[in-house]
Structure formats: structure tokens, C-alpha cells
Design an enzyme around this catalytic site. Structure first.
Site, mmCIF file in Angstrom:
data_model
loop_
_atom_site.group_PDB
_atom_site.id
_atom_site.type_symbol
_atom_site.label_atom_id
_atom_site.label_comp_id
_atom_site.label_asym_id
_atom_site.label_seq_id
_atom_site.Cartn_x
_atom_site.Cartn_y
_atom_site.Cartn_z
ATOM 1 N N GLY A 1 0.811 -1.217 0.000
ATOM 2 C CA GLY A 1 0.000 0.000 0.000
ATOM 3 C C GLY A 1 0.847 1.271 0.000
ATOM 4 C CG HIS A 2 -1.295 5.029 0.089
ATOM 5 N ND1 HIS A 2 -2.182 6.043 -0.175
ATOM 6 C CD2 HIS A 2 -1.812 4.362 1.149
ATOM 7 C CE1 HIS A 2 -3.171 5.993 0.669
ATOM 8 N NE2 HIS A 2 -2.978 4.996 1.475
ATOM 9 C CG ASN A 3 2.330 7.370 1.991
ATOM 10 O OD1 ASN A 3 1.190 7.504 1.596
ATOM 11 N ND2 ASN A 3 3.292 8.225 1.697
#
Lengths: 363, 363, 363
Positions: free
Chosen positions: C256-258
Site C-alpha cells: 500500500g501507499h507510503n
């Protein structure tokens, strides 16, 4: 985020609503978190626990709710605010606007390396990228954008402002509504998994085969839906698989044939939904959740990550069946006891009997 | 489903077997479920619970087993039947035939935008779609169909009547049998996940690296297998990964290097099978099942959805390890008790001791 | 494996270290397992249990550790060895060398069917395959290899010796280090899954929408990382998603993002890691593991296959939460008892009370 463009708080309020507290002519050029923003940036407060940061931030202006603004005891002198009931959504809309201002516009037209069948109908304002393929009978809406290597099957309909990222495949006959976004590698409309067993005999003597059941439905995706990278949504066997408007699906999700996913439902990554299942509106399906086929979930059902749903869930609410990881040694102890729970129960029963016997004996 | 073509019941029986009860010259044009079919459509009864629908259906004819036909008490006057031991498989075959009659045939040949290496050998009857790539030494069989953006590596062999949907990738040296179907985005023959640890020291002082183990095997896929969208099947490390004939694999499934999947086995979506695992024939692997590496499953093993297999299963039968979701509050109660099962067991032991002491004390 | 090239043991030691015991001028042409190797092949001993095979192997030479060599009681006459502390890693390096010797070199240059934007910068030694796309501002390093159908977005940076297999997509602005390998169909840099809820009202009266949060970070991948087929790594919302050097990720994994994945960590197939999670260095994440968002895993954490991590794991060690499959009937028995664990606990409590009452009564 810096866009190189500046916009006044008054202009933001004109476009997105809310009310300026402070200097309406103040200009901002981008967005940043409270603790990192500078005087040219707009920050937002969406979570109570960051309230103290509003008093110390160097941001040029802050998106805030009326209730939170009223809680501030010592805002910095000269602070500017835009007051709105939903600062987080407001932030998202402003961020979109800054991106539209700053991103280079793709030129409308069909890239020379793309292949568009003469019997397809592509809006003049659409952008068809390198090596994209659009088969006969397909219709591509206004300002639609098909990136490199996208493959659009025969008779597909793509709404206005659709954006298909590179290497997306849409099989023949599927229909995507306006503003649908599909991320790279996703596959819309592959055959559902259906085979009729045609075997005779048992064990080593078994002969026969699986007979493929033609999948003659398609996939319909409603307006404003977003589909994640490498997600797969199968076409229906006889009727269509339906994804309603504004459904948001993350990466690597599998949706089986003939499912219906209700409007505004969100499905997190790695979830799998077997065929003919009907999920209500406004549901939240956690990451890696598995949902069996032929079940129904009511509106407003929440299933937490990694849980398994094997039966219909007829009431709104939160459902779970996953254990959180603990140390391997502790887990093995518990797991062994779970496997032998019937023995623990039998020992309890024996104790109950023994105690009852004693009582009776004493009576 | 309507094909626009009509066919008599006699002609169906001539092609697919079975026996007409009623009017052999009756013509049908398509297929539909019992409750939706009209006089021009053929329906089928595969599940006892729909038996009453056979008496009320408006279908022009019904596929039915002898046993079920004998159970009918009041079939509509003028009803037509085709009697067959397996109406569902018969339906599937007829549906395929209608699709073949009605679907436009792709024209044989290589699309001008495709790239076929001069040292590849493509049958004249094959269809190579837009932007497809066929590398040197590859062999493409008769009537094979490679859709847009398919990439075929060097030395790959594709059997007759193979159909690869858009953006499928087959790495060098893999071999697919006749009539294999691979859905969009699937990847056949990527490197297996193998790295030799070459580290010295512990904790922050650790130095070294993972050394990649070249994966020099390939993937073999037997005749009549079907592989789902975005599924990945890794090439072997030294020997090949083998998918036997008529294996059916759904979307987003991962098959590790050096696995062997026995003939006629079906694997549902989101399942993952680690390397060097050997699955028998006629197995059924449920959705999102995980199977460890280096284990063996006997023929006719069934693993239910979301279960995890960590050891070999040497006997046919059904295996499970998944909990169904319940309300979050109820689950948390159970989960806490599971984590403390050793304490419950200790309390039982204490009770047993206390009771035994009492008995001894009284003796 | 046979490469057609022969190399002496002395030459191997010169290139890869170690010490020859036997005839340094002996030539080998390839690698094979101990039980299959012939006189022209090099075998290796990495696992004690195969020690007896070293005494019977027909291999021309064997890679072995000093400790294991000393354990041999009756090596075959004329046996040759290369002594090295890590025979498995040595084997991997030699295997790579044989492949480099034998594999045909792709010719540098841009395939005529590829599209490279005039504003992209591609090293002359790079190989850009058929139907690949490289957008404006992208930089492709020395000897990088982009296979058929690869799509590289605007402003992407690819390091030297990167290899992207067919149909990989890299979104705009992402940066891949030197020697990164990405397998077919993987998607680097798709939008993270972020939407601000903007709804008012409850139940059927709910109105509003999800507002997309622009994802303006990118993905950074460190040197020597390898990413599996159809894996997806999302770009960050504001900051970047970071995969550190020498991270090895298998197929069908979602990041997922980050997230930040620490150096040398390995992640097996079908795992999913939600947004903003921070995984330490040298971790091992098993197949189909799910890890929640916003948690932190310490260095050297091992999570076993199919487990779920919902909280931070602050200490190195092995963590688990998966049950192994047992027979369906046995499982259902256990599962029912788990659901009713509170009743078992109540029965224990009742027994404890009864026994205490008795004691008190007798006192």
C-alpha cells in the site's frame, strides 16, 4: 505539493464552499500537512489529536471545522482559515484542483502506434495512447484517456472522462460509466470460472472431463467507480456482473461472475469475492477478506481484514473471523489446545458428573 | 442468449447424444434458465430443487435426466425434452456450439502492428493480434489465437487452438498444450522465488546479500487447461513446473516453482501454492487457500476456501481450517478466550486435582 | 543445465573464491544436483542430509564446506571439491555465470515498434523491446532492458542494468535503482487507495460521495531489489512509498501507499501490506500474510504464512496466527467449540463455585 499556481482563499470558497476567517485575498500555491506546511501552503485539520499543531503551524491557511476552530485557544496572529464541515474532503477537492492546474494535458487524438478498428467510434476529445487497441464496435467517450497498451474488446462502451491506465484489458461487450478509473493491469470481463463436471467412474477408473460453460454475460461498471491495479472482475455466465456507481476497489481484488457490488461500497486489496454474491451499498470489505459465492450482504456491512464470510450477513454491523498474530510459540500452544477442545470439554463433563455423583451420594 | 441461428432437437442429439422425447423437428435458437426461457429456447434441469419449474417453464425444450423426467407429474402439453445423463454438461456443450455459430471469426494472419521474429514459426491459420510479440524460436500452432499485447518469449511452444487473451506474458521456453486458454494479464514462466542467503554477522552488524538462484526450468501446461486472469505460474529452478491436462485455474492464483498440479484439478481464485508442492489429480482447491511448499496432496483432496495446508494430505477427503465471520464483538470474546486457553486448561486441571484430593481424603 | 561452455575449477576459484581440493585443471560445463550430476557437472552440498550422496555422486566436482568435507569417510577416488563457507550461494553465483556465458545477448537499441518520447533519455546500451513505451522525461540507464509491452511513465528514472519483463507498468515519477528486476505484469506506482468520505444522512437517506485524494508521492525502489509478477506497489499520497535495497518480493503481493520495506527483507507470494506500514530490515514475510496499515515491524521479524498482523511487532522473532487444515469434520467440531468457548468457561466457573461451596459447607 507545489503547483506553481497561486489561488486566493476567496477563490477557493467560491469554487468549493466554506467561509474564510482571516484574509480572503491571501494566496496559497499548494497543500501540505500541518507540521510541514509553509506560508504558501494550505493545511487541514481532520483529526482532533492534531489540534495543537494548528496553533503552531506555519501554514498560510488551515481547513478546519467550526467546532474545532472554536476550540483553539491561541491561534497564531494573522492566521487564516477556511471553515467547512468536512475539512478532509475539502482538502481532497482542492488537491485535485491543484493537480489539474499543474499537470500537463495529454493531447487529444490517437497515437500513431495505436490500433483503432475502423468500426470503433472514438470521441475526438479522447486520448488513445501508444500501442493501445480498440476493437470493432467499441465506443470511447469524450475526453476518455486510454494509456499505453490498453486493450478494448469488441463492442465495449467507455463513458466520458474514463481513464484506463497502461495495460488494462477490457473484454468484449463490457460497459464502463462516466469518470471510471481503472488502474494498470486490471482485467475487466474475463470469463467467469464455470465448468460442468462430466465424469464417470471413481478413483483411478474415473474418465471424462470438465466442460466449459460459456460466459455470455458482461461486466457493467457504474459512474465514478475506481478499480485497482491488477484487479480482476469476471463477466457473468448468463446475466451481467454489476459494479454500481462510486464503488472503490483496491488492487489485486477478485470479483467472481454475476456478483453485484452496491453503490459506494469500498473493497480493500487482496479481497476475493466468489461468484453470484450480492454485496449491499455502503459496505466496507477489508483487505484479504474472502466471501463465498451465492451469499448476500446487507447495506452497511463491515467485514474486517482477512475474515471469511461463508453465509449471508443480513444485518448491518461489523463482522470478523481473523486472529492477530502472536509469538509463534504462544500460538502453537493455543492451536494445539483448539485442536483438542473436545477433550477439554469432555474433562469438564467428567468433572460435572463426578460432582453430581458426589452430591447424589451424599444426599 | 440468442444466436440468431436455429437448430433442431434431432440435430442436437446427432451431435451431442441423448434422446428426444417430444418433437425432434422442433427448433431452438438459444439457451436460457427454466424460469426465463421462451419457446425458442432450450433450458436445462441440473438441480432437483428446480423440478417444479420444469412443469411451468415456457421453454421450447428441456435437457433432463431420465430419473427426473420420470418424476414429472404434470408436464405441459407439447413439452419437448432431450434426455441425457448429465444435462448440465450437455447444456455447456450446446452453449459452446451456439457461440461458435454466432461469434464472428477472427481472420487468420498476423496483424500489421504485431511483431513476429523471423525465426519464429507461426501456423498460417493462427491469429496474431495487434501489438503482440512472438520472439525467435517460438512455435505457434494451428488456429491459435494471440490477442492484443500478448508477449511470447523465445523458444515457447503453443499448441493448436490455444487462445491467449490480451496482455498475457509467456516467458521463454514454456510449452502450452492444445486448446489451452489463458486469460488476460496472466504470467506463465516468471522466475521462481529463489535466493541463497549469503550474510555474515548478526543484527546491525550483518553484511552480505541475497544471491539470486537462476531459474532454468520452464513451465509445461497440458492440453485443455484453462488459466485465469492475472494468475502467475513460475518456471522451475532446475526442472519444470508442470500443470497437467484439463487443470482449471481461476484468477489471481499463484503457483510456485517446481509445483506439479495433477490432471482435472480445479483451483479457485486467490489461492497460493508455494514451491515444489505436488497436488494430485481431481483435487478441488478452494478460493484463497494457501498451500505450503514441498508438500504432497493425494488425488481427490478437497480443501475448503481460505484454509491453510502446511503438511502433506495423504488421504482423499475434505480439509478445512477457516473460521466463518461472526459479529465483531462475539469474535473478540472468543479470540480472547482462545489466547487464554492454557489458563482454562489449568483451571480444569486444578478442579480435577481438588476433586481427586477430596476423594482420597474421604477414602 | 548445460551451457556448452567449459570452465576449470581454478578459474571458478579465481572468480568466486574458495579453494580447490583435487585437480584444479578439471573442467565443468554446467550444474546439477548431486544425484543427477555427471562428470562434466558441478554439484553442491548445502544440506547435511545429503552428505551420503557426496560419496556416491558422479559429479565432476562438488561445492562443499570445510566442515562437511572433513566428515566424508569414503570420497570416491579422483573426487574434486571447491571448499567454500557457503556452497549454496557459491552455486547460485556459478549458475548465474553459466547463464551469462550461454544466453544470447539482446542487441542494444530501440525496437522499431517501440515508442520512445523525444524528451526521454535512453542509454545507448539499453534494450527497448517491441511495443514498449517510454514517456517524456524518463531516464533509462546503461544496459537496462525493457521487454515487450513495458510502459514507462513520464519522468521515471530506471537505474543501470534494470530488467523489466513484458507488460510491466511504471507510473510517472517513480525511481528504480540499479539492477532492479521487475517481473511481467507488475505495476509500480499506481494510485494509493485513498478517499475522503463526504456523506450526510444515515441509511437509505445517505447522500454524498467518496472524494478521491490525489496521490502525489511516487515509488522509490533501491538497488538490487526484485519484484514478482503481477505484484502491485502503490505510490505515496504525499511522500513516497519506499522499497529499500535488495528487498525481494514474490508474485501477486500488494504494497500500500507510503509503506517502507527495509533492506534485505523478503516477502512471499500473495502477501498484502496496507498503507503507511513500516517493515524493518531482514524481515521474512510469509505467503499470503496480511499486515494492517500504520503499524511497524522491527528488524528481523518473521511472520509465518497466512498470518495476520494487526499491531506493531516491536521485537525480532517469529509470529503466527494461522491454523493448519485438518479434516473438515474435525475442524467443524473444534470451530463450534471455539464459538462457544464462553460457555465452556462458564461451566468451569460453575464447577469452581460448586467445589468452593462444598468446602465451605464442610468447613
Amino acid at each position: 505539493m507545489a503547483s506553481g499556481m497561486a489561488i486566493t482563499l476567496d477563490e477557493l470558497v467560491r469554487r468549493f464552499g466554506g467561509e474564510v476567517v482571516g484574509e480572503g485575498a491571501y494566496r496559497v500555491e499548494g497543500l501540505a500537512p500541518l507540521d510541514k506546511a509553509g506560508p504558501a501552503q494550505l493545511a487541514f485539520l481532520a483529526n482532533q489529536k492534531y489540534l495543537p499543531q494548528v496553533e503552531s503551524t506555519r501554514a498560510g491557511a488551515v481547513l478546519i471545522s467550526r467546532a474545532d476552530l472554536d476550540k483553539l485557544t491561541a491561534p497564531r496572529e494573522g492566521s487564516n482559515f477556511i471553515v467547512t464541515p468536512n475539512p478532509y474532503a475539502y482538502f481532497a477537492r482542492v488537491a485535485q484542483a491543484f493537480i489539474e492546474l499543474s499537470a500537463p494535458k495529454a493531447k487529444p487524438g490517437v497515437h500513431p502506434s495505436a490500433y483503432v478498428d475502423p468500426a470503433a467510434k472514438v470521441a475526438a476529445s479522447a486520448v488513445i495512447g501508444p500501442h493501445a487497441t480498440v476493437e470493432a464496435g467499441a465506443v470511447v467517450g469524450e475526453r476518455a484517456r486510454l494509456d499505453a497498451g490498453v486493450s478494448i474488446g469488441a463492442g465495449v462502451t467507455l463513458g466520458d472522462d474514463v481513464h484506463l491506465y497502461p495495460n488494462v484489458t477490457v473484454y468484449h461487450g463490457c460497459r464502463l460509466g462516466a469518470r471510471v478509473i481503472v488502474h494498470a493491469g486490471a482485467v475487466i470481463g474475463a470469463d467467469g470460472f464455470g465448468f460442468a463436471p462430466d465424469f464417470v467412474g471413481e478413483g483411478d477408473a474415473r474418465t471424462g472431463s470438465w466442460v466449459k460453460i460459456p460466459q455470455v454475460g458482461a461486466v457493467q461498471i457504474g459512474d465514478d467507480a475506481e478499480i485497482g491495479a491488477n484487479t480482476t472482475i469476471d463477466r457473468g455466465a448468463m446475466a451481467d456482473t454489476v459494479i454500481e456507481e462510486c464503488v472503490k476497489i483496491d488492487n489485486l481484488v477478485q470479483i467472481g461472475h454475476n456478483c453485484r457490488i452496491g453503490a459506494y461500497t469500498v473493497i480493500a486489496g487482496c479481497a476475493g469475492i466468489a461468484g453470484s454474491t450480492n454485496i449491499g451499498k455502503h459496505c466496507m470489505i477489508g483487505g484479504a477478506v474472502g466471501i463465498a459465492g451465492h451469499v448476500t450482504l446487507a447495506d452497511y456491512v463491515i467485514v474486517t481484514a482477512q475474515s471469511g464470510v461463508s453465509k449471508s450477513l443480513t444485518k448491518p454491523g461489523m463482522y470478523t473471523s481473523a486472529f492477530p498474530a502472536v509469538s509463534h510459540a504462544d500460538w502453537n500452544k493455543s492451536a494445539a489446545l483448539v485442536r483438542n477442545l473436545d477433550k477439554l470439554r469432555d474433562r469438564i463433563k467428567a468433572l460435572e458428573t463426578a460432582l453430581a455423583d458426589k452430591k447424589n451420594g451424599e444426599a
